[in-house]
Design a protein around this motif. Structure first.
Motif, PDB file in Angstrom:
ATOM      1  N   GLY A  19       0.779  -1.219   0.000  1.00  0.00           N
ATOM      2  CA  GLY A  19       0.000   0.000   0.000  1.00  0.00           C
ATOM      3  C   GLY A  19       0.808   1.263   0.000  1.00  0.00           C
ATOM      4  O   GLY A  19       0.229   2.359   0.057  1.00  0.00           O
ATOM      5  N   ALA A  20       2.135   1.182  -0.080  1.00  0.00           N
ATOM      6  CA  ALA A  20       2.982   2.373  -0.063  1.00  0.00           C
ATOM      7  C   ALA A  20       3.011   2.991  -1.452  1.00  0.00           C
ATOM      8  O   ALA A  20       3.491   2.370  -2.403  1.00  0.00           O
ATOM      9  CB  ALA A  20       4.396   2.018   0.389  1.00  0.00           C
ATOM     10  N   ARG A  21       2.531   4.201  -1.592  1.00  0.00           N
ATOM     11  CA  ARG A  21       2.540   4.904  -2.866  1.00  0.00           C
ATOM     12  C   ARG A  21       3.536   6.055  -2.879  1.00  0.00           C
ATOM     13  O   ARG A  21       4.170   6.302  -3.900  1.00  0.00           O
ATOM     14  CB  ARG A  21       1.134   5.439  -3.185  1.00  0.00           C
ATOM     15  CG  ARG A  21       0.115   4.334  -3.438  1.00  0.00           C
ATOM     16  CD  ARG A  21       0.414   3.596  -4.733  1.00  0.00           C
ATOM     17  NE  ARG A  21      -0.555   2.528  -4.996  1.00  0.00           N
ATOM     18  CZ  ARG A  21      -0.354   1.263  -4.684  1.00  0.00           C
ATOM     19  NH1 ARG A  21       0.768   0.912  -4.080  1.00  0.00           N
ATOM     20  NH2 ARG A  21      -1.258   0.354  -4.953  1.00  0.00           N
ATOM     21  N   ARG A  22       3.694   6.737  -1.776  1.00  0.00           N
ATOM     22  CA  ARG A  22       4.634   7.859  -1.719  1.00  0.00           C
ATOM     23  C   ARG A  22       6.049   7.330  -1.496  1.00  0.00           C
ATOM     24  O   ARG A  22       6.249   6.302  -0.830  1.00  0.00           O
ATOM     25  CB  ARG A  22       4.249   8.824  -0.605  1.00  0.00           C
ATOM     26  CG  ARG A  22       2.877   9.458  -0.793  1.00  0.00           C
ATOM     27  CD  ARG A  22       2.601  10.460   0.311  1.00  0.00           C
ATOM     28  NE  ARG A  22       3.577  11.541   0.302  1.00  0.00           N
ATOM     29  CZ  ARG A  22       3.481  12.643  -0.449  1.00  0.00           C
ATOM     30  NH1 ARG A  22       2.445  12.781  -1.259  1.00  0.00           N
ATOM     31  NH2 ARG A  22       4.405  13.583  -0.408  1.00  0.00           N
ATOM     32  N   PRO A  23       7.064   7.993  -2.040  1.00  0.00           N
ATOM     33  CA  PRO A  23       8.441   7.484  -1.946  1.00  0.00           C
ATOM     34  C   PRO A  23       8.936   7.279  -0.519  1.00  0.00           C
ATOM     35  O   PRO A  23       9.602   6.278  -0.233  1.00  0.00           O
ATOM     36  CB  PRO A  23       9.253   8.556  -2.681  1.00  0.00           C
ATOM     37  CG  PRO A  23       8.289   9.245  -3.576  1.00  0.00           C
ATOM     38  CD  PRO A  23       6.981   9.219  -2.855  1.00  0.00           C
ATOM     39  N   ASP A  24       8.650   8.231   0.378  1.00  0.00           N
ATOM     40  CA  ASP A  24       9.175   8.102   1.735  1.00  0.00           C
ATOM     41  C   ASP A  24       8.559   6.904   2.456  1.00  0.00           C
ATOM     42  O   ASP A  24       9.255   6.144   3.139  1.00  0.00           O
ATOM     43  CB  ASP A  24       8.935   9.387   2.531  1.00  0.00           C
ATOM     44  CG  ASP A  24       7.482   9.842   2.484  1.00  0.00           C
ATOM     45  OD1 ASP A  24       6.709   9.270   1.680  1.00  0.00           O
ATOM     46  OD2 ASP A  24       7.117  10.752   3.252  1.00  0.00           O
ATOM     47  N   LYS A  25       7.251   6.686   2.279  1.00  0.00           N
ATOM     48  CA  LYS A  25       6.618   5.537   2.917  1.00  0.00           C
ATOM     49  C   LYS A  25       7.097   4.241   2.284  1.00  0.00           C
ATOM     50  O   LYS A  25       7.350   3.249   2.980  1.00  0.00           O
ATOM     51  CB  LYS A  25       5.103   5.653   2.796  1.00  0.00           C
ATOM     52  CG  LYS A  25       4.351   4.537   3.527  1.00  0.00           C
ATOM     53  CD  LYS A  25       2.847   4.727   3.444  1.00  0.00           C
ATOM     54  CE  LYS A  25       2.113   3.616   4.196  1.00  0.00           C
ATOM     55  NZ  LYS A  25       0.637   3.791   4.125  1.00  0.00           N
ATOM     56  N   GLN A  26       7.228   4.223   0.963  1.00  0.00           N
ATOM     57  CA  GLN A  26       7.721   3.022   0.301  1.00  0.00           C
ATOM     58  C   GLN A  26       9.137   2.690   0.751  1.00  0.00           C
ATOM     59  O   GLN A  26       9.479   1.528   0.951  1.00  0.00           O
ATOM     60  CB  GLN A  26       7.695   3.204  -1.217  1.00  0.00           C
ATOM     61  CG  GLN A  26       8.103   1.941  -1.977  1.00  0.00           C
ATOM     62  CD  GLN A  26       8.167   2.156  -3.475  1.00  0.00           C
ATOM     63  OE1 GLN A  26       8.087   3.287  -3.955  1.00  0.00           O
ATOM     64  NE2 GLN A  26       8.324   1.083  -4.228  1.00  0.00           N
ATOM     65  N   ALA A  27       9.973   3.706   0.919  1.00  0.00           N
ATOM     66  CA  ALA A  27      11.348   3.470   1.365  1.00  0.00           C
ATOM     67  C   ALA A  27      11.384   2.884   2.765  1.00  0.00           C
ATOM     68  O   ALA A  27      12.161   1.958   3.050  1.00  0.00           O
ATOM     69  CB  ALA A  27      12.140   4.778   1.309  1.00  0.00           C
ATOM     70  N   ARG A  28      10.540   3.405   3.662  1.00  0.00           N
ATOM     71  CA  ARG A  28      10.535   2.876   5.031  1.00  0.00           C
ATOM     72  C   ARG A  28      10.086   1.415   5.058  1.00  0.00           C
ATOM     73  O   ARG A  28      10.694   0.572   5.724  1.00  0.00           O
ATOM     74  CB  ARG A  28       9.618   3.737   5.915  1.00  0.00           C
ATOM     75  CG  ARG A  28      10.155   5.124   6.199  1.00  0.00           C
ATOM     76  CD  ARG A  28       9.388   5.758   7.352  1.00  0.00           C
ATOM     77  NE  ARG A  28       7.975   5.946   7.015  1.00  0.00           N
ATOM     78  CZ  ARG A  28       7.474   7.033   6.459  1.00  0.00           C
ATOM     79  NH1 ARG A  28       8.280   8.048   6.147  1.00  0.00           N
ATOM     80  NH2 ARG A  28       6.180   7.148   6.201  1.00  0.00           N
ATOM     81  N   ILE A  29       8.995   1.119   4.328  1.00  0.00           N
ATOM     82  CA  ILE A  29       8.514  -0.267   4.332  1.00  0.00           C
ATOM     83  C   ILE A  29       9.499  -1.186   3.626  1.00  0.00           C
ATOM     84  O   ILE A  29       9.730  -2.321   4.059  1.00  0.00           O
ATOM     85  CB  ILE A  29       7.123  -0.339   3.665  1.00  0.00           C
ATOM     86  CG1 ILE A  29       6.115   0.469   4.488  1.00  0.00           C
ATOM     87  CG2 ILE A  29       6.663  -1.784   3.536  1.00  0.00           C
ATOM     88  CD1 ILE A  29       4.709   0.461   3.918  1.00  0.00           C
ATOM     89  N   ALA A  30      10.120  -0.707   2.529  1.00  0.00           N
ATOM     90  CA  ALA A  30      11.119  -1.521   1.826  1.00  0.00           C
ATOM     91  C   ALA A  30      12.302  -1.823   2.722  1.00  0.00           C
ATOM     92  O   ALA A  30      12.870  -2.926   2.675  1.00  0.00           O
ATOM     93  CB  ALA A  30      11.571  -0.814   0.553  1.00  0.00           C
ATOM     94  N   ALA A  31      12.704  -0.862   3.559  1.00  0.00           N
ATOM     95  CA  ALA A  31      13.800  -1.104   4.494  1.00  0.00           C
ATOM     96  C   ALA A  31      13.420  -2.175   5.511  1.00  0.00           C
ATOM     97  O   ALA A  31      14.232  -3.052   5.847  1.00  0.00           O
ATOM     98  CB  ALA A  31      14.175   0.202   5.201  1.00  0.00           C
ATOM     99  N   LEU A  32      12.181  -2.111   6.013  1.00  0.00           N
ATOM    100  CA  LEU A  32      11.731  -3.138   6.954  1.00  0.00           C
ATOM    101  C   LEU A  32      11.678  -4.511   6.282  1.00  0.00           C
ATOM    102  O   LEU A  32      12.107  -5.519   6.863  1.00  0.00           O
ATOM    103  CB  LEU A  32      10.352  -2.770   7.498  1.00  0.00           C
ATOM    104  CG  LEU A  32      10.265  -1.521   8.388  1.00  0.00           C
ATOM    105  CD1 LEU A  32       8.817  -1.216   8.733  1.00  0.00           C
ATOM    106  CD2 LEU A  32      11.089  -1.702   9.652  1.00  0.00           C
ATOM    107  N   ILE A  33      11.154  -4.551   5.056  1.00  0.00           N
ATOM    108  CA  ILE A  33      11.072  -5.829   4.340  1.00  0.00           C
ATOM    109  C   ILE A  33      12.467  -6.388   4.081  1.00  0.00           C
ATOM    110  O   ILE A  33      12.721  -7.590   4.252  1.00  0.00           O
ATOM    111  CB  ILE A  33      10.302  -5.645   3.024  1.00  0.00           C
ATOM    112  CG1 ILE A  33       8.845  -5.282   3.319  1.00  0.00           C
ATOM    113  CG2 ILE A  33      10.376  -6.909   2.167  1.00  0.00           C
ATOM    114  CD1 ILE A  33       8.038  -4.923   2.091  1.00  0.00           C
ATOM    115  N   GLY A  34      13.389  -5.520   3.638  1.00  0.00           N
ATOM    116  CA  GLY A  34      14.762  -5.963   3.410  1.00  0.00           C
ATOM    117  C   GLY A  34      15.408  -6.489   4.676  1.00  0.00           C
ATOM    118  O   GLY A  34      16.112  -7.512   4.655  1.00  0.00           O
ATOM    119  N   GLY A  35      15.160  -5.813   5.798  1.00  0.00           N
ATOM    120  CA  GLY A  35      15.715  -6.277   7.062  1.00  0.00           C
ATOM    121  C   GLY A  35      15.139  -7.623   7.477  1.00  0.00           C
ATOM    122  O   GLY A  35      15.866  -8.505   7.953  1.00  0.00           O
TER     123      GLY A  35
END
Length: 660
Positions: A602-618
């Motif tokens: 559900g992340a559409r904005r870059p900052d939110k997508q980056a935060r969730i992507a960092a959590l997923i990567g971790g």
């Protein structure tokens, strides 16, 4: 046809003259004054040199010409039907599939390689392309769907091959050499079989020549002419697979020729597809012949006589710089816009930020506390062991995963290309090359030395990328083309080192696979801190990323300095990639999949997508590090390798479920 003759003929004549001269010199030195024609017609049974010329030197030349022509023809077909200059047999997964099949057979069915090596390689290549077609079929076999599917299969099959090599390294040295492209011959049998295969493939190519010309105008025009786009693509890709697979089965993996020959032919004046179907195979044959003769000449010198030099590796070392020099004249570009449209369909949010935060904490706790021992599963009871062993490795893996998720999000948003990832732009490969230089040049290898080499390689790759891409205003399509060329160059160097049989290659393999066993506590803590700092800095780039994703004109219209913004994003992503490569290796599939999963969340904005992507990567890297320690206890599989296997498998399953 004048343009083709004006540019292509001189290039072909130069390559042919150079290769023929080197061949003549080599044959003369080998015969030692004996008659060349006598060596061909009636060699003396006791004269080893005459027999060597007839049954080894000349068959090698013939096989080289056939392989170069077949790979160039395969590249021409795939680039034409996909309308993408990045398309070639490697992109379609044929070469990694064949290599994986041979690697597996060398361990579990070695008898097959003695009599059925060609069949094994063909089956592996066929399985790879079937997976690619299965992934791309729900997308109606669109150009970018096939390319993305091929990239995923490349990563998955490459990771499987490296996993087998890591567990059976001493048994696979011969396969590693074969993987670099070995053109040595011992008779005319292989040449005859290869000639028959290539000759048979010319028949469907002749039938496809007219439908292929219509692809220049786009899919809509092709359909308006009554031509089935999907059918033509399937047939053309099947011929591509057959050509590439027969080459791999004969001599091993030889890259770059299928990518370079059609592009150089186009730049030399062969604008029409009919012209490229003729000029590209001839150019590919002569290019590989000249390269192989140069390799043999250099390998006979006093300095390199004791080193193994693989022709397949040298083709990339010599060809990539030439291709990069010609890229400014290349008008064709990847269908970036199509790629963005094909992967931006609306999805309902499936997961929320609190859920991913909970998964991150759960992964951290499980990885830190639960482990396998000699007496089964247990909870680590000693705090000293937690601080000295568990905590650094867990933080290193999760920090590297967060850095990869952030880097992938930045690159995908900046280029508006869902295929963009750190390895695609060459930064990860540059970091790996820096580690190779330190590992083989330094008398004593230290963590700080590896870090310096890693950062230096990333900075060098970034500098070259910026210098070459700056001429085009850092246009996304130009950056992708340059990045692929740089990745091919760097990976060929690493591959040559891996196949050379050096004792340090085993250590290099662990570093390439992202084995956290070698990570020092200071490095782990730095990776975690850098991930936190990066998370705080990403929102500052949010406005630029949103504007760049909509195109350079739109971004410039709202006052965004396009060139400066792209430079800043690239620099930031490169620093994050360099740090993650030192911990997780250059296998950065996490940088590709984490932004996709963040968007599905559900992340559409870059900052939110980056935060969730960092959590997923971790989460992905943290779980991979813990799972790698348990699956083969007391041995530990590298976290980077596990992450690639798990991530690519999940990504394939996710794409197969989609029917958009």
């Amino acid at each position: 046809m004048r343009a083709a003759r004006h540019y292509c003929v001189p290039i072909l004549c130069l390559l042919a003259a150079s290769a023929a001269a080197l061949t003549a010199i080599g044959v003369h030195d080998e015969l030692r004054g004996a008659s060349f024609w006598l060596a061909i017609e009636l060699p003396h049974p006791a004269d080893f040199h005459q027999l060597l010329v007839r049954d080894s030197v000349l068959p090698r030349v013939a096989v080289t010409l056939l392989c170069g022509a077949a790979l160039a023809l395969a590249g021409t077909l795939s680039q034409q039907v996909l309308r993408n200059p990045l398309a070639e047999p490697m992109t379609l997964g044929v070469l990694p599939g064949a290599y994986l099949a041979v690697t597996a057979a060398a361990i579990w069915a070695p008898a097959w390689l003695d009599t059925q090596r060609e069949v094994v390689a063909l089956v592996g290549g066929a399985v790879a392309i079937l997976v690619v077609l299965a992934l791309a079929w729900p997308q109606r076999m669109s150009s970018l769907a096939v390319i993305l599917a091929g990239m995923v299969v490349n990563l998955l099959f490459g990771a499987l091959s490296m996993a087998i090599a890591w567990t059976h390294y001493e048994m696979l040295r011969g396969v590693l050499i074969w993987g670099g492209g070995a053109l040595d011959q011992s008779g005319w049998g292989t040449t005859s079989r290869l000639a028959v295969w290539v000759g048979l493939m010319l028949l469907p190519v002749w039938w496809l020549r007219r439908p292929l010309a219509a692809f220049e105008a786009g899919d809509a025009t092709v359909q308006s002419l009554g031509i089935s786009v999907q059918q033509m693509r399937v047939v053309a890709l099947a011929v591509t697979v057959a050509l590439a697979a027969c080459v791999v089965a004969t001599v091993g993996v030889i890259g770059f020729i299928g990518l370079a020959a059609p592009v150089i032919a186009r730049l030399a004046g062969a604008r029409r597809v009919g012209q490229r179907l003729v000029w590209a195979p001839v150019l590919g044959a002569l290019l590989l012949w000249a390269t192989d003769e140069l390799v043999q000449t250099v390998s006979k010198s006093d300095v390199l006589s004791g080193h193994l030099i693989l022709t397949g590796t040298v083709t990339s070392l010599l060809g990539v710089p030439f291709l990069i020099a010609l890229l400014p004249r290349l008008r064709a570009a990847p269908d970036i816009a199509s790629a963005d449209r094909s992967h931006t369909s609306v999805h309902r949010p499936r997961w929320t930020v609190p859920v991913w935060i909970g998964l991150t904490l759960a992964t951290f706790g499980i990885s830190l506390l639960f482990t396998r021992g000699l007496h089964g599963w247990r909870i680590l009871p000693h705090s000293d062991l937690l601080l000295s062993w568990g905590l650094p490795h867990t933080l290193a893996a999760m920090g590297a995963g967060a850095l990869l998720g952030l880097s992938g999000t930045l690159l995908q948003r900046m280029t508006a290309n869902p295929m963009a990832s750190p390895d695609l732009l060459g930064v990860s490969s540059g970091s790996a090359l820096g580690m190779v230089v330190v590992l083989f040049a330094a008398t004593q290898v230290s963590p700080m030395g590896l870090l310096g080499g890693c950062v230096g390689g990333a900075v060098a790759a970034l500098g070259l990328l910026l210098w070459l891409g700056g001429r085009a205003g850092f246009a996304p399509e130009r950056m992708v083309l340059v990045g692929v060329a740089l990745s091919a160059f760097f990976q060929s160097v690493v591959g040559a080192v891996m196949a050379g049989g050096d004792s340090r290659a085993a250590l290099l393999l662990n570093l390439m696979l992202g084995n956290t066993y070698f990570v020092q506590p200071a490095t782990a803590y730095c990776a975690a801190v850098l991930a936190l700092v990066a998370l705080m800095l990403v929102p500052l780039l949010g406005r630029w990323l949103e504007a760049l994703a909509l195109g350079a004109r739109f971004a410039h219209g709202i006052g965004v300095p396009v060139v400066s913004a792209r430079f800043a994003v690239l620099l930031f992503a490169s620093v994050l990639t360099a740090a993650s490569t030192l911990v997780a290796g250059p296998l950065t599939f996490v940088g590709l999949i984490a932004p996709h999963l963040a968007r599905l969340s559900g992340a559409r904005r870059p900052d939110k997508q980056a935060r969730i992507a960092a959590l997923i990567g971790g989460v992905l890297m943290g779980f991979s590090e813990w799972f790698g320690r348990q699956i083969m206890y007391p041995e530990a599989m590298p976290a980077g390798l596990i992450a690639t296997l798990v991530g690519s498998s999940y990504f394939i399953a996710m794409v197969l479920r989609r029917r958009t």
